[in-house]
Design a protein around this motif. Structure first.
Motif, PDB file in Angstrom:
ATOM      1  N   ARG A  27       9.084   9.402   4.026  1.00 25.10           N
ATOM      2  CA  ARG A  27       7.687   9.505   4.441  1.00 25.10           C
ATOM      3  C   ARG A  27       6.854   8.589   3.525  1.00 25.10           C
ATOM      4  O   ARG A  27       5.946   8.036   4.030  1.00 25.10           O
ATOM      5  CB  ARG A  27       7.318  11.028   4.357  1.00 25.10           C
ATOM      6  N   PHE A  28       7.164   8.298   2.326  1.00 23.02           N
ATOM      7  CA  PHE A  28       6.521   7.402   1.421  1.00 23.02           C
ATOM      8  C   PHE A  28       6.865   5.980   1.658  1.00 23.02           C
ATOM      9  O   PHE A  28       6.131   5.283   1.683  1.00 23.02           O
ATOM     10  CB  PHE A  28       6.939   7.831   0.036  1.00 23.02           C
ATOM     11  N   ARG A  29       8.175   5.822   2.105  1.00 25.91           N
ATOM     12  CA  ARG A  29       8.246   4.506   2.307  1.00 25.91           C
ATOM     13  C   ARG A  29       7.711   4.008   3.838  1.00 25.91           C
ATOM     14  O   ARG A  29       7.352   2.854   3.769  1.00 25.91           O
ATOM     15  CB  ARG A  29      10.057   4.549   2.450  1.00 25.91           C
ATOM     16  N   ASP A  30       7.484   4.928   4.532  1.00 24.67           N
ATOM     17  CA  ASP A  30       6.989   4.454   5.870  1.00 24.67           C
ATOM     18  C   ASP A  30       5.582   4.276   5.432  1.00 24.67           C
ATOM     19  O   ASP A  30       5.132   3.233   6.091  1.00 24.67           O
ATOM     20  CB  ASP A  30       6.997   5.902   6.955  1.00 24.67           C
ATOM     21  N   VAL A  31       4.880   4.904   4.604  1.00 30.46           N
ATOM     22  CA  VAL A  31       3.260   4.697   4.275  1.00 30.46           C
ATOM     23  C   VAL A  31       3.458   3.053   3.661  1.00 30.46           C
ATOM     24  O   VAL A  31       2.502   2.105   4.188  1.00 30.46           O
ATOM     25  CB  VAL A  31       2.761   5.544   3.118  1.00 30.46           C
ATOM     26  N   LEU A  32       4.333   2.752   2.877  1.00 37.18           N
ATOM     27  CA  LEU A  32       4.315   1.370   2.327  1.00 37.18           C
ATOM     28  C   LEU A  32       4.553   0.340   3.251  1.00 37.18           C
ATOM     29  O   LEU A  32       4.070  -0.675   3.546  1.00 37.18           O
ATOM     30  CB  LEU A  32       5.713   1.327   1.238  1.00 37.18           C
ATOM     31  N   ARG A  33       5.661   0.760   4.428  1.00 36.84           N
ATOM     32  CA  ARG A  33       5.872  -0.445   5.281  1.00 36.84           C
ATOM     33  C   ARG A  33       4.665  -0.445   6.333  1.00 36.84           C
ATOM     34  O   ARG A  33       4.540  -1.826   6.610  1.00 36.84           O
ATOM     35  CB  ARG A  33       7.247   0.144   6.147  1.00 36.84           C
ATOM     36  N   GLU A  34       4.230   0.639   6.565  1.00 34.31           N
ATOM     37  CA  GLU A  34       3.043   0.509   7.665  1.00 34.31           C
ATOM     38  C   GLU A  34       1.732   0.286   7.102  1.00 34.31           C
ATOM     39  O   GLU A  34       0.728  -0.707   7.775  1.00 34.31           O
ATOM     40  CB  GLU A  34       2.905   1.830   8.486  1.00 34.31           C
ATOM     41  N   ARG A  35       1.499   0.260   5.895  1.00 39.95           N
ATOM     42  CA  ARG A  35       0.180  -0.028   5.165  1.00 39.95           C
ATOM     43  C   ARG A  35       0.081  -1.018   4.248  1.00 39.95           C
ATOM     44  O   ARG A  35      -1.000  -1.655   3.805  1.00 39.95           O
ATOM     45  CB  ARG A  35      -0.621   1.330   4.798  1.00 39.95           C
ATOM     46  N   TYR A  36       1.288  -1.320   3.409  1.00 42.97           N
ATOM     47  CA  TYR A  36       1.289  -2.151   2.328  1.00 42.97           C
ATOM     48  C   TYR A  36       2.544  -3.174   2.498  1.00 42.97           C
ATOM     49  O   TYR A  36       2.392  -3.878   3.271  1.00 42.97           O
ATOM     50  CB  TYR A  36       1.294  -1.168   1.078  1.00 42.97           C
ATOM     51  N   SER A  37       3.156  -3.019   1.375  1.00 41.25           N
ATOM     52  CA  SER A  37       4.507  -3.679   1.470  1.00 41.25           C
ATOM     53  C   SER A  37       5.396  -2.837   0.612  1.00 41.25           C
ATOM     54  O   SER A  37       4.766  -1.534  -0.070  1.00 41.25           O
ATOM     55  CB  SER A  37       4.252  -5.020   0.616  1.00 41.25           C
ATOM     56  N   GLU A  38       6.596  -2.914   0.141  1.00 36.50           N
ATOM     57  CA  GLU A  38       7.555  -2.153  -0.419  1.00 36.50           C
ATOM     58  C   GLU A  38       7.486  -2.469  -2.001  1.00 36.50           C
ATOM     59  O   GLU A  38       8.637  -2.480  -2.743  1.00 36.50           O
ATOM     60  CB  GLU A  38       8.929  -2.531   0.205  1.00 36.50           C
ATOM     61  N   LEU A  49       3.728   9.844 -14.366  1.00 32.61           N
ATOM     62  CA  LEU A  49       3.665   8.607 -13.797  1.00 32.61           C
ATOM     63  C   LEU A  49       2.846   8.397 -12.681  1.00 32.61           C
ATOM     64  O   LEU A  49       3.125   9.339 -12.095  1.00 32.61           O
ATOM     65  CB  LEU A  49       4.928   7.791 -13.812  1.00 32.61           C
ATOM     66  N   ARG A  50       2.245   7.137 -12.523  1.00 30.24           N
ATOM     67  CA  ARG A  50       1.428   7.031 -11.103  1.00 30.24           C
ATOM     68  C   ARG A  50       2.379   5.755 -10.640  1.00 30.24           C
ATOM     69  O   ARG A  50       2.411   4.530 -11.346  1.00 30.24           O
ATOM     70  CB  ARG A  50       0.011   6.929 -11.428  1.00 30.24           C
ATOM     71  N   ALA A  51       2.400   5.660  -9.510  1.00 34.67           N
ATOM     72  CA  ALA A  51       2.880   4.732  -8.594  1.00 34.67           C
ATOM     73  C   ALA A  51       1.773   4.189  -7.435  1.00 34.67           C
ATOM     74  O   ALA A  51       1.503   5.119  -6.539  1.00 34.67           O
ATOM     75  CB  ALA A  51       4.222   4.893  -7.873  1.00 34.67           C
ATOM     76  N   TYR A  52       1.224   2.974  -7.457  1.00 36.70           N
ATOM     77  CA  TYR A  52       0.536   2.690  -6.424  1.00 36.70           C
ATOM     78  C   TYR A  52       1.076   1.441  -5.666  1.00 36.70           C
ATOM     79  O   TYR A  52       1.772   0.390  -6.378  1.00 36.70           O
ATOM     80  CB  TYR A  52      -0.742   2.018  -7.495  1.00 36.70           C
ATOM     81  N   PRO A  53       0.627   1.369  -4.426  1.00 42.54           N
ATOM     82  CA  PRO A  53       0.924   0.017  -3.801  1.00 42.54           C
ATOM     83  C   PRO A  53       0.041  -1.130  -4.308  1.00 42.54           C
ATOM     84  O   PRO A  53      -1.032  -0.743  -4.896  1.00 42.54           O
ATOM     85  CB  PRO A  53       0.406   0.551  -2.435  1.00 42.54           C
ATOM     86  N   VAL A  54       0.375  -2.146  -4.277  1.00 40.92           N
ATOM     87  CA  VAL A  54      -0.120  -3.190  -4.966  1.00 40.92           C
ATOM     88  C   VAL A  54      -1.669  -3.471  -4.710  1.00 40.92           C
ATOM     89  O   VAL A  54      -2.697  -3.604  -5.681  1.00 40.92           O
ATOM     90  CB  VAL A  54       0.688  -4.563  -4.729  1.00 40.92           C
ATOM     91  N   PRO A  55      -2.068  -3.323  -3.293  1.00 40.61           N
ATOM     92  CA  PRO A  55      -3.441  -3.315  -2.977  1.00 40.61           C
ATOM     93  C   PRO A  55      -4.428  -2.296  -3.829  1.00 40.61           C
ATOM     94  O   PRO A  55      -5.432  -2.598  -4.291  1.00 40.61           O
ATOM     95  CB  PRO A  55      -3.593  -3.287  -1.668  1.00 40.61           C
ATOM     96  N   CYS A  88       7.662  -2.674  -9.728  1.00 41.49           N
ATOM     97  CA  CYS A  88       8.602  -1.716  -8.916  1.00 41.49           C
ATOM     98  C   CYS A  88       8.930  -1.876  -7.689  1.00 41.49           C
ATOM     99  O   CYS A  88       8.472  -1.049  -6.744  1.00 41.49           O
ATOM    100  CB  CYS A  88       8.931  -0.315  -9.548  1.00 41.49           C
ATOM    101  N   PRO A  89       9.566  -2.906  -7.274  1.00 39.29           N
ATOM    102  CA  PRO A  89      10.005  -3.247  -5.869  1.00 39.29           C
ATOM    103  C   PRO A  89      11.392  -2.103  -5.290  1.00 39.29           C
ATOM    104  O   PRO A  89      11.953  -1.965  -6.107  1.00 39.29           O
ATOM    105  CB  PRO A  89      10.637  -4.493  -5.753  1.00 39.29           C
ATOM    106  N   LEU A  90      11.083  -1.684  -4.157  1.00 37.40           N
ATOM    107  CA  LEU A  90      11.937  -0.852  -3.567  1.00 37.40           C
ATOM    108  C   LEU A  90      13.295  -1.636  -3.423  1.00 37.40           C
ATOM    109  O   LEU A  90      13.048  -2.927  -2.788  1.00 37.40           O
ATOM    110  CB  LEU A  90      11.573  -0.341  -1.995  1.00 37.40           C
ATOM    111  N   ASP A  91      14.504  -1.068  -3.629  1.00 36.10           N
ATOM    112  CA  ASP A  91      15.835  -2.090  -3.491  1.00 36.10           C
ATOM    113  C   ASP A  91      16.006  -1.691  -1.844  1.00 36.10           C
ATOM    114  O   ASP A  91      15.574  -0.682  -1.142  1.00 36.10           O
ATOM    115  CB  ASP A  91      16.900  -1.562  -4.402  1.00 36.10           C
ATOM    116  N   LYS A  92      17.326  -1.968  -1.198  1.00 38.63           N
ATOM    117  CA  LYS A  92      17.739  -1.816   0.168  1.00 38.63           C
ATOM    118  C   LYS A  92      17.942  -0.191   0.253  1.00 38.63           C
ATOM    119  O   LYS A  92      17.982  -0.135   1.399  1.00 38.63           O
ATOM    120  CB  LYS A  92      19.110  -2.565   0.237  1.00 38.63           C
ATOM    121  N   GLN A  93      18.166   0.493  -0.664  1.00 40.98           N
ATOM    122  CA  GLN A  93      18.452   1.811  -0.263  1.00 40.98           C
ATOM    123  C   GLN A  93      17.164   2.605  -0.668  1.00 40.98           C
ATOM    124  O   GLN A  93      17.200   3.879  -0.589  1.00 40.98           O
ATOM    125  CB  GLN A  93      19.454   2.417  -1.399  1.00 40.98           C
TER     126      GLN A  93
END
Length: 153
Positions: A27-38, A49-55, A88-93
């Motif tokens: 569900r978090f990956r879906d947010v990244l794909r639909e609104r941002y990038s991975e 730790l805090r994790a932010y989409p780049v924008p 931290c880019p997402l890998d293929k998994q």
């Protein structure tokens, strides 16, 4: 059916692998794909730790640059948070690698909890999250005025 705005919501428990990789929930990956990038920007915060989409991270940096200088003691805050920034880019998994230094600074070892915070998410050591959640439940009345002002209470 109404489409909901994609945001980071909910919480989930995970186990880091021996290399420190964290599986990001679908569900978090879906947010990244639909609104941002991975790609995520991860940094240390007070107890997690805090994790932010780049924008979203770039918007926070702009606030610090443009408005942060007017706030007392912001130099120390900026130094602490910016020093921890890691891309931290997402890998293929669908995993990210959490650097050992960030994990060590917050005592994050193996068991973690991811907590959605709408435009970013937090990564907590499980024991620290359990304590934070317990404390929040015990002091929940402290939110009454703020919730009332927002028209939620």
């Amino acid at each position: 059916m109404r489409n909901t705005v994609q945001r980071f919501r909910s919480r989930s428990e995970h186990t880091l692998d021996p290399k420190g990789r964290l599986n990001i929930p679908a569900r978090f990956r879906d947010v990244l794909r639909e609104r941002y990038s991975e790609n995520l920007i991860v940094t240390n915060w007070k107890n997690c730790l805090r994790a932010y989409p780049v924008p979203e991270w770039e918007a926070l940096e702009e606030k610090l640059l443009n408005e942060g200088k007017t706030q007392a003691n912001m130099g120390k805050f900026v130094r602490y948070v910016i020093a921890g920034v890691t891309e931290c880019p997402l890998d293929k998994q669908g995993r990210i690698l959490l650097p050992p230094t960030l994990r060590a600074d917050l005592g994050i070892d193996k068991d973690v909890v991811l907590v959605g915070m709408l435009e970013h998410f937090e990564i907590w050591d499980k024991a620290a999250w359990d304590e934070e959640a317990r404390h929040t439940r015990e002091t929940f009345e402290e939110f009454n005025n703020g919730l009332s002002a927002l028209g939620i209470f």
